[in-house]
Structures are given as structure tokens and as C-alpha cells.
Design an enzyme around this catalytic site. Structure first.
Site, mmCIF file in Angstrom:
data_model
loop_
_atom_site.group_PDB
_atom_site.id
_atom_site.type_symbol
_atom_site.label_atom_id
_atom_site.label_comp_id
_atom_site.label_asym_id
_atom_site.label_seq_id
_atom_site.Cartn_x
_atom_site.Cartn_y
_atom_site.Cartn_z
ATOM 1 N N GLU A 132 2.685 -8.144 -1.999
ATOM 2 C CA GLU A 132 1.222 -8.840 -1.266
ATOM 3 C C GLU A 132 1.131 -10.382 -1.642
ATOM 4 O OE1 GLU A 132 1.763 -5.882 -2.930
ATOM 5 O OE2 GLU A 132 0.238 -4.323 -2.016
ATOM 6 N N GLU A 135 1.587 1.766 -3.454
ATOM 7 C CA GLU A 135 0.383 2.454 -4.240
ATOM 8 C C GLU A 135 0.202 3.714 -3.840
ATOM 9 O OE1 GLU A 135 -1.802 -1.408 -2.549
ATOM 10 O OE2 GLU A 135 -2.533 -1.306 -4.399
ATOM 11 N N GLY A 164 0.840 -1.288 0.142
ATOM 12 C CA GLY A 164 0.029 0.082 0.072
ATOM 13 C C GLY A 164 0.890 1.215 0.016
HETATM 14 N N1 COA Z 1 2.006 -3.774 8.640
HETATM 15 C C1 COA Z 1 2.314 -3.753 10.083
HETATM 16 N N2 COA Z 1 3.398 -3.559 11.029
HETATM 17 C C2 COA Z 1 4.402 -3.694 10.001
HETATM 18 C C3 COA Z 1 4.299 -3.577 8.656
HETATM 19 C C4 COA Z 1 2.872 -3.962 8.066
HETATM 20 N N3 COA Z 1 2.850 -3.649 6.755
HETATM 21 N N4 COA Z 1 5.688 -3.666 8.094
HETATM 22 C C5 COA Z 1 6.495 -3.721 9.184
HETATM 23 N N5 COA Z 1 5.861 -3.481 10.205
HETATM 24 C C6 COA Z 1 6.204 -3.725 11.719
HETATM 25 C C7 COA Z 1 6.914 -4.974 12.011
HETATM 26 O O1 COA Z 1 5.903 -5.861 12.490
HETATM 27 C C8 COA Z 1 7.803 -4.394 13.393
HETATM 28 O O2 COA Z 1 7.025 -4.485 14.465
HETATM 29 P P1 COA Z 1 7.332 -5.046 15.647
HETATM 30 O O3 COA Z 1 8.751 -4.203 16.193
HETATM 31 O O4 COA Z 1 6.503 -4.934 16.795
HETATM 32 O O5 COA Z 1 7.769 -6.616 15.526
HETATM 33 C C9 COA Z 1 8.217 -3.303 12.822
HETATM 34 O O6 COA Z 1 7.382 -2.794 11.828
HETATM 35 C C10 COA Z 1 9.743 -3.115 12.171
HETATM 36 O O7 COA Z 1 9.530 -4.410 10.977
HETATM 37 P P2 COA Z 1 10.721 -5.507 10.980
HETATM 38 O O8 COA Z 1 10.196 -6.260 10.037
HETATM 39 O O9 COA Z 1 11.163 -5.688 12.204
HETATM 40 O O10 COA Z 1 11.811 -4.589 10.090
HETATM 41 P P3 COA Z 1 12.835 -5.282 8.914
HETATM 42 O O11 COA Z 1 14.009 -4.137 8.812
HETATM 43 O O12 COA Z 1 13.301 -6.509 9.607
HETATM 44 O O13 COA Z 1 12.042 -5.418 7.826
HETATM 45 C C11 COA Z 1 10.500 -4.816 5.933
HETATM 46 C C12 COA Z 1 11.597 -4.342 7.288
HETATM 47 C C13 COA Z 1 9.881 -3.658 5.622
HETATM 48 C C14 COA Z 1 11.422 -5.540 4.840
HETATM 49 C C15 COA Z 1 9.398 -5.944 6.835
HETATM 50 O O14 COA Z 1 9.049 -5.163 7.992
HETATM 51 C C16 COA Z 1 8.219 -6.038 5.820
HETATM 52 O O15 COA Z 1 8.549 -6.862 4.998
HETATM 53 N N6 COA Z 1 7.211 -5.743 6.009
HETATM 54 C C17 COA Z 1 5.942 -5.862 5.403
HETATM 55 C C18 COA Z 1 6.064 -5.463 3.996
HETATM 56 C C19 COA Z 1 4.654 -5.830 3.442
HETATM 57 O O16 COA Z 1 4.532 -7.058 3.143
HETATM 58 N N7 COA Z 1 3.838 -4.939 2.796
HETATM 59 C C20 COA Z 1 2.704 -5.163 2.049
HETATM 60 C C21 COA Z 1 1.518 -5.238 3.008
HETATM 61 S S1 COA Z 1 0.210 -5.542 2.042
#
Ligand code: COA
Length: 261
Positions: free
Chosen positions: A135, A115, A112
Site C-alpha cells: 500500500e 490482510e 487486502g
Molecule cells: N486491483 C485492480 N486490478 C488489479 C490489481 C488490483 N489490486 N492487481 C492486478 N490487477 C489487474 C491489472 O491491472 C491487470 O489488469 P489489465 O490486464 O486490465 O491491465 C491484471 O490484473 C494483471 O495484472 P498485471 O499487473 O498485468 O500482472 P503482473 O504479473 O505484471 O503483476 C502484480 C502482478 C500482482 C505484481 C501486480 O498486478 C500488482 O502489483 N498489483 C497491485 C498489487 C497492490 O498494490 N495491491 C495492493 C492494493 S491496496
């Protein structure tokens, strides 16, 4: 404007800087943040003191890391549709704003978040930014217009590859794909670049600015004849004070003073 919990709003001259600030969740879009964005973007068109908008994320790590996965993990087939429609409606509101909106992408722009950046009129990024539509890794598809806007911006073949593989791309690759207009060294230089662009646009005739955005958007709206939209918009401009002022100023060899009428 009601109190905002997830957004920080700052006005610099006539430019509104909207910062999404949910840093512990990498600025992920929960429902409350979407509602607040809706509130802010609903008021911009009617506010003549705002000439452009910069949308960015708090901190150095993320622009927006997607829709809030914790919140939407419980979504089912029925409310999944309303979730997608809610996001699409808001992002279309941003895309259809009559004032330029620049996404200043300061880190991860995923799902998102990517997007949202694509719904803005212009994207610029810091060199450490990362873009992607992951996604499919969650067993779903982009639901806030990503299948449509990514295809328009980078072309069908690359859009299909990016959405099916969930590969993340860096800012330089996003630039090569024309997903972003500029790549900047730091967050500060990116904000300076965004302000430079908007400060240039704010000197132009406001009605023409809005109608250019409107006419370019027409390309992307099914059922709308873009040439017709352009001709209507052109004719509207011809009836404005600013058109008289623009042509007169040229003939008198002076800078025009546009008033938005
Ligand atoms: N929704 C909710 N929480 C999210 C989030 C999301 N889309 N993306 C990251 N967070 C949160 C994590 O759960 C984490 O929270 P916590 O500390 O309470 O566990 C915090 O943000 C930090 O993220 P983390 O994953 O520990 O950081 P990272 O540096 O290891 O990785 C990303 C960064 C962006 C690669 C990874 O967070 C990720 O893949 N996020 C999801 C991306 C995604 O799939 N987005 C599309 C959703 S439709």
C-alpha cells in the site's frame, strides 16, 4: 443463497470451499466481492452442516492481489474511512467465525489479499505464493486490519519493515516468519492439506472448537481479559452433552460421537 458473481462455492463433505474468482483482475477485492463474502460468511455460523471453510483464489497466479485499485483510486478522506471500516468489519467477521477458516494461498496475497489471509485462522501456501503489503507504494497504508494482524503474526520489527518497504516475500520466508503454517508443492497438494486439517477438526466437539477460536481471539481484542474469556468458555464446555460424551468415551475406551450440544 443469492446468486454470486465473484465467488464460486463448493461443499465437499462438510467443508465449504469459497473461491474468489475475478481472475482478469488477479482476484482483486472490489465492493461487490466484499459484499458477496459478507453474505457467505454471515450464513456459515448458523449452518450446522458446515464444519470448516477453505478460502482460496481462482487460477494459479493470485489468491487476491489486493483491494481493487481501479475502484478505490477515487476514494477521498471521508469515504476512505467507511471503506476501511467496511473491510475491517468483514475481516473481523471471518476471524470471529466459530468454525475454522483456512486461507489456501495459491499465488499473490498482496495488500487486502494478505490482510484477508491474515484474518483467516490458518494460512497454508503453495510454494510459488507471494505475500506483501504494498500500500505504501500507492501513498496509503493497509486499511483492512493489516497493521494489527501482521504485527501479531510476525512481530513488530518485521511488520514495520514489511509495511514500510513494501517488500514481497515468498512462501518459504512467510513460513519462517510464521505467517503460514505449511508450504505445499502444488495447488492440489495445498487443497489436500487444507482438507486434511479440517477433516481432523470436524471430528472434534463443535462447541469446544468455537470456544477455542473465541478464547484465542480474545488475546487480540483490546479491553478483553483473555483469561476471563477462557474461564467462561471452559465453564460453558463443562455444561455440554459433548463434554459428557468425550469423558465417557475415554473411560469406555471408544471414539466419542460429538453432536454439538
Ligand atoms: N486491483 C485492480 N486490478 C488489479 C490489481 C488490483 N489490486 N492487481 C492486478 N490487477 C489487474 C491489472 O491491472 C491487470 O489488469 P489489465 O490486464 O486490465 O491491465 C491484471 O490484473 C494483471 O495484472 P498485471 O499487473 O498485468 O500482472 P503482473 O504479473 O505484471 O503483476 C502484480 C502482478 C500482482 C505484481 C501486480 O498486478 C500488482 O502489483 N498489483 C497491485 C498489487 C497492490 O498494490 N495491491 C495492493 C492494493 S491496496
Amino acid at each position: 443463497m443469492e446468486e454470486l458473481k465473484n465467488l464460486h462455492i463448493e461443499k465437499r463433505d462438510e467443508i465449504l470451499i469459497v473461491t474468489i474468482q475475478r481472475e482478469p483482475a488477479l482476484n482483486a477485492l472490489n465492493r461487490e466481492t466484499l459484499d458477496e463474502l459478507d453474505t457467505v460468511f454471515s450464513e456459515i455460523d448458523d449452518d450446522p452442516s458446515i464444519k470448516g471453510v477453505i478460502l482460496t483464489g481462482a487460477g494459479e497466479k493470485a489468491f487476491v492481489a489486493g483491494a481493487d485499485i481501479k475502484e478505490f483510486s477515487q476514494v477521498n478522506e471521508v469515504n476512505g474511512r467507511s471503506m476501511a471500516e467496511r473491510g475491517q468489519e468483514l475481516f473481523e467477521k471471518i476471524e470471529r467465525l466459530s468454525k475454522p477458516v483456512i486461507a489456501a494461498v495459491n499465488g499473490f496475497a498482496l495488500g487486502g489479499g494478505c490482510e484477508l489471509a491474515m484474518a483467516c485462522h490458518i494460512r497454508i501456501a503453495v510454494k510459488t505464493a507471494k505475500f506483501g503489503q504494498p500500500e505504501i507504494n500507492l501513498g496509503i497504508i493497509p486499511g483492512y486490519g493489516g497493521t494489527q494482524r501482521m504485527t501479531r503474526l510476525v512481530g513488530k520489527g518485521k511488520a514495520i519493515e514489511l509495511l514500510l518497504t513494501a517488500d514481497m516475500i515468498d512462501a518459504e520466508e512467510a513460513y519462517r516468519l510464521r505467517l503460514v503454517n505449511y508450504v505445499c508443492e502444488s495447488k492440489d497438494s495445498m487443497m489436500d492439506k487444507a482438507l486434511e486439517i479440517l477433516n481432523k477438526i470436524k471430528e472434534k466437539a463443535p462447541i469446544a472448537v468455537g470456544l477455542i477460536i473465541d478464547s484465542i481471539n480474545a488475546v487480540h481484542t483490546s479491553g478483553e481479559n483473555g483469561y476471563q474469556t477462557e474461564a467462561n468458555a471452559f465453564s460453558k464446555c463443562c455444561g455440554t452433552q459433548d463434554f459428557k460424551e468425550g469423558t465417557q468415551a475415554f473411560l469406555e475406551k471408544r471414539k466419542p460421537n460429538f453432536i454439538g450440544e
